[in-house]
Design an enzyme around this catalytic site. Sequence first.
Site, short mmCIF file in Angstrom:
data_model
loop_
_atom_site.label_atom_id
_atom_site.label_comp_id
_atom_site.label_asym_id
_atom_site.label_seq_id
_atom_site.Cartn_x
_atom_site.Cartn_y
_atom_site.Cartn_z
CG HIS A 173 -6.09 1.95 -0.43
ND1 HIS A 173 -4.90 2.47 -0.91
CD2 HIS A 173 -5.73 0.96 0.45
CE1 HIS A 173 -3.88 1.83 -0.34
NE2 HIS A 173 -4.36 0.91 0.47
CB CYS A 215 -1.26 0.50 7.86
SG CYS A 215 -2.80 0.39 6.91
CB CYS A 235 -0.94 0.02 1.20
SG CYS A 235 -2.13 -1.34 1.22
#
Length: 403
Positions: free
Chosen positions: A359, A389, A91
Site C-alpha cells: 500500500h 478507508c 490513503c
Amino acid sequence: MTEAYIYDACRTPRGKGRRDGSLHEVTSLALSARLLNAVKERNGLSGHAVEDVIWGNVTQVGEQGGCLARSAVLMSDLDEAIPGLSINRFCASGMEAVNLAANQVKGGAGQAYIAGGVEMMGRVAMGSDGAAIAVDPALALKSYFVPQGISADLIATEYGFTRAQADALAVESQRRAAEAWAENRFAKSIVPVTDQSGLTILDRDEYMRPGTTMEDLGKLKASFKDMGEVMPGFDKVALLKYPHLEKIEHIHHAGNSSGIVDGAAAVLVGSKEFGIAHGLKPRARIRATAKIGTDPTIMLTGPVPVTEKILRDSGMNISDIDLFEVNEAFAAVVLRFMQAFDVSPDKVNVNGGAMAMGHPLGATGAIIIGTLLDEMERRDLSTGLATLCIASGMGAATIIERV
C-alpha cells in the site's frame, strides 16, 4: 455537464519499502516523472495537452515535500506550461487526485488531466511529517485518537471478526495476487522501472509472499497488542469511546495488514472532445465520486458510509455494481465492507490487494482504479466501485462504467 472519461491508467510495480527494496535508489520525483512520461508516450501527447497534473502523496516532507507535482512535471518530458497540484487525503490521495480531475473536467475547467500519486515509503518514513491529531494533546483528547492498528482491531471487536477470518482473507489475497501475476493480468498497466542505463530495476510487485499459509500467519504476534494493553495503553482510549465493549481483541499483524512499499500510479482523465482531438478511445466513464468523514477513533470504517453515499447520490443499488476494489489496509476493513453490503468475496479484490502487494499511501487510490478497470475489461463487466478507508476517519469512493 461534460462527462469525464478514463483514457489510460498505469502504475509502477510496487517495491519493498526498505533499504533492500528494488526501488530504494529511486526518488519520489524520479518515479513520478517516469509515470508522467509513460502517460505521454502511451497516448501520444504533445504540447499543453492536459490542463494540470494532480498528484497525491501523503508524507509531504523532504524529497516528497514542496509541490512534488510541479517538480515532477519539470523533471518529466511534459510541457513546462502544464502546472502541478500536490494533494493529501492520506490513503485516498491518489483516488482524490483522480476524482478532482474528473470533477474539473465535468465542470468545464479544462479538457484533460493526469492524476495519480506516489509514495516512497522506504525513503520517506510514514509519519515523519508530523500530524496534529497524533501530537497535539488538545486534538488527540477531543477526538479520542488511537493509532490505525488499534482502530483496525476495534473494528474486528465491534463487528465480531476473528483472527482466523482475517488470516484466511490474507492468505486468499496472496493466492489471488500470485495467480493474477502468473496470468499477466496486470500487463496492460505495469510500467517497468529502469535505471539511467535503461536496465530494468523492477518489473513486478516484489512484496508478495506466494504460498503463505494459515500456519505461517498463526506464528505471527499481534502487532498492536502491546501498544493497546501496556504502554501507552491506547485500548483504554478506544474503550472510552466504545464503552459497551469489554476489551479490544487484537487480531492484526504484519501478515493481515497492508505492506509498506514504494510505488506510483497515474490515470489520464479527459472529456469526449479531448479523446477526439488526440485520437484516443475512452475506456470508462467516471460516473460518480464521493468522500465522507467518519468517527476518528474507529477511523477505518469509511468504505461503508461512503459507498452508501455514492450509491444514494447516483441512484444506484449495491447490486448494480459488478466488481469491487476495497483497499486492504487491514483485513477487518474488507471484512466489514463485505459484511455491511452482503457482497460475495468473489466480487471483491479478485486479483489480491494491499495485504499481498503493498500500500504505497499516495498512489494506492489510483492503483485500485486502474486494477478495477483492467479486470472489468478482462471479464467484460460494466460497472465497478473502488473505495478506501482513510486516516483520521474518512472514506472515498469512485464508480466507473465501461464505454
